[in-house]
Design a protein around this motif. Structure first.
Motif, PDB file in Angstrom:
ATOM      1  N   GLY A  83       0.805  -1.217   0.000  1.00  0.00           N
ATOM      2  CA  GLY A  83       0.000   0.000   0.000  1.00  0.00           C
ATOM      3  C   GLY A  83       0.837   1.266   0.000  1.00  0.00           C
ATOM      4  N   VAL A  84       1.866   1.316   0.843  1.00  0.00           N
ATOM      5  CA  VAL A  84       2.723   2.510   0.889  1.00  0.00           C
ATOM      6  C   VAL A  84       3.497   2.665  -0.426  1.00  0.00           C
ATOM      7  CG1 VAL A  84       4.723   3.550   2.023  1.00  0.00           C
ATOM      8  CG2 VAL A  84       2.917   2.496   3.396  1.00  0.00           C
ATOM      9  N   LEU A  85       3.974   1.548  -0.980  1.00  0.00           N
ATOM     10  CA  LEU A  85       4.707   1.616  -2.243  1.00  0.00           C
ATOM     11  C   LEU A  85       3.828   2.166  -3.373  1.00  0.00           C
ATOM     12  CD1 LEU A  85       7.214   0.973  -3.929  1.00  0.00           C
ATOM     13  CD2 LEU A  85       6.334  -1.357  -4.236  1.00  0.00           C
ATOM     14  N   ILE A 143      -3.313   3.008   0.898  1.00  0.00           N
ATOM     15  CA  ILE A 143      -2.946   3.625  -0.390  1.00  0.00           C
ATOM     16  C   ILE A 143      -3.457   5.061  -0.461  1.00  0.00           C
ATOM     17  CG2 ILE A 143      -3.391   3.596  -2.866  1.00  0.00           C
ATOM     18  CD1 ILE A 143      -3.375   0.600  -2.817  1.00  0.00           C
ATOM     19  N   LEU A 144      -4.732   5.253  -0.192  1.00  0.00           N
ATOM     20  CA  LEU A 144      -5.331   6.585  -0.369  1.00  0.00           C
ATOM     21  C   LEU A 144      -4.734   7.609   0.577  1.00  0.00           C
ATOM     22  CD1 LEU A 144      -9.061   5.555  -0.930  1.00  0.00           C
ATOM     23  CD2 LEU A 144      -7.354   6.217  -2.634  1.00  0.00           C
ATOM     24  N   ASN A 145      -4.468   7.230   1.818  1.00  0.00           N
ATOM     25  CA  ASN A 145      -3.866   8.182   2.749  1.00  0.00           C
ATOM     26  C   ASN A 145      -2.422   8.483   2.377  1.00  0.00           C
ATOM     27  OD1 ASN A 145      -5.558   8.926   5.393  1.00  0.00           O
ATOM     28  ND2 ASN A 145      -6.196   6.926   4.666  1.00  0.00           N
ATOM     29  N   THR A 146      -1.709   7.484   1.851  1.00  0.00           N
ATOM     30  CA  THR A 146      -0.331   7.739   1.409  1.00  0.00           C
ATOM     31  C   THR A 146      -0.312   8.696   0.223  1.00  0.00           C
ATOM     32  OG1 THR A 146       0.321   5.526   2.149  1.00  0.00           O
ATOM     33  CG2 THR A 146       1.794   6.647   0.619  1.00  0.00           C
ATOM     34  N   LEU A 181       4.305  11.495   6.345  1.00  0.00           N
ATOM     35  CA  LEU A 181       4.162  10.540   7.453  1.00  0.00           C
ATOM     36  C   LEU A 181       2.852  10.674   8.232  1.00  0.00           C
ATOM     37  CD1 LEU A 181       7.556   9.875   9.257  1.00  0.00           C
ATOM     38  CD2 LEU A 181       5.940   8.229   8.330  1.00  0.00           C
ATOM     39  N   PRO A 182       2.403  11.886   8.590  1.00  0.00           N
ATOM     40  CA  PRO A 182       1.132  11.955   9.336  1.00  0.00           C
ATOM     41  C   PRO A 182      -0.026  11.305   8.593  1.00  0.00           C
ATOM     42  CG  PRO A 182       2.295  14.043   9.474  1.00  0.00           C
ATOM     43  CD  PRO A 182       3.035  13.217   8.476  1.00  0.00           C
ATOM     44  N   SER A 183      -0.128  11.551   7.298  1.00  0.00           N
ATOM     45  CA  SER A 183      -1.216  10.935   6.525  1.00  0.00           C
ATOM     46  C   SER A 183      -1.014   9.440   6.377  1.00  0.00           C
ATOM     47  CB  SER A 183      -1.309  11.581   5.131  1.00  0.00           C
ATOM     48  OG  SER A 183      -1.768  12.908   5.231  1.00  0.00           O
ATOM     49  N   ILE A 184       0.241   9.022   6.157  1.00  0.00           N
ATOM     50  CA  ILE A 184       0.519   7.582   6.029  1.00  0.00           C
ATOM     51  C   ILE A 184       0.135   6.857   7.313  1.00  0.00           C
ATOM     52  CG2 ILE A 184       2.331   5.860   5.768  1.00  0.00           C
ATOM     53  CD1 ILE A 184       3.819   7.830   3.982  1.00  0.00           C
TER      54      ILE A 184
END
Length: 263
Positions: A83-85, A143-146, A181-184
């Motif tokens: 998801g982060v990638l 995914i969406l927050n990242t 980072l805060p959103s992730i």
């Protein structure tokens, strides 16, 4: 005195709220309240507590919990990495957004229960189908927050980094990711909650162990106290997991300082 006013009073109110809810439950079940909501077959908190004490002496009860925790851990770690990638790629490159966004918009609204038949068809085992459903539940919020976090990176910071000779990898590592980072981390916390919801759906339909299977099995065997025990355990595990994610993330957000407004 200041701590009590800020934190102690808040906790007192929260504990009283829970006690109040248990009291209403006790009264509604004892008098078998039936008006729109029916408590005629709902056991009282005292009966549920006695059943919980019995389960705590049952080794199979802990096996259900451990199996669910293992599934959550594996599914969630996969969702975090992938998801982060994908989120970083979508946030940084328009072509990646054009490739992944149609899939996300089409697949994201599909509830976990609707994925069960497809998961059983495409996955080699029931265990892998449960992990797949849980993975999907956690994946989309991450995914969406990242993406949101990466897209919020100030352009001026990127320009400043470039002016000092930073290459693409340095900008990603020292500018984009810290700013996102805060959103992730918000996505990680949301993803954990959705993962538990998805796990429950998977275990109810096709599991042999797990706290979701325990809850559904209790329903089919008309063991009403165990239904409530299963629900409460799921709630506690979900809350604890989310709190653990926030606690582990806290050191990475020291640069934000203390926030919280006037509350």
């Amino acid at each position: 005195m200041g701590w009590f006013q800020d934190k102690g009073l808040s906790w007192v109110v929260r504990i009283l709220a829970i006690i109040g809810a248990i009291g209403v439950w006790q009264l509604a079940s004892s008098f078998q309240w039936s008006f729109f909501l029916s408590f005629e077959n709902v056991p009282t908190p005292v009966v549920v507590f006695d059943a919980l004490l019995a389960q705590l002496n049952n080794a199979e009860f802990y096996k259900h919990i451990m199996v669910s925790l293992q599934r959550i851990l594996l599914s969630y770690l996969l969702a975090v990495v992938i998801g982060v990638l994908i989120g970083v790629l979508m946030g940084m490159y328009k072509i990646a957004e054009d490739i992944f966004l149609p899939y996300i918009e089409i697949l994201r609204p599909i509830p976990a229960v609707a994925w069960i038949p497809m998961a059983i068809l495409v996955m080699p085992t029931e265990e892998s189908s449960i992990i797949f459903i849980t993975f999907l539940g956690a994946l989309f919020p991450i995914i969406l927050n990242t993406v949101h976090g990466v897209e919020q990176t100030p352009v001026n910071l990127i320009r400043a980094a470039k002016s000092f000779g930073a290459n693409g990898r340095n900008i990603l590592w020292h500018v984009v990711l810290p700013g996102a980072l805060p959103s992730i981390l918000a996505g990680l916390a949301i993803g954990m909650g959705v993962a538990w919801f998805s796990l429950l759906a998977g275990e109810i339909i096709s599991g042999q162990y797990g706290i979701g299977y325990f809850t559904w099995s209790a329903y089919t065997l008309v063991e009403y106290p165990n239904i409530i025990i299963g629900m409460l355990i799921i709630g506690l595990l979900g809350t604890g997991s989310t709190a653990l994610v926030r606690l582990m993330a806290k050191p990475m957000l020291r640069w934000q300082g203390e926030k919280g407004g006037n509350r």
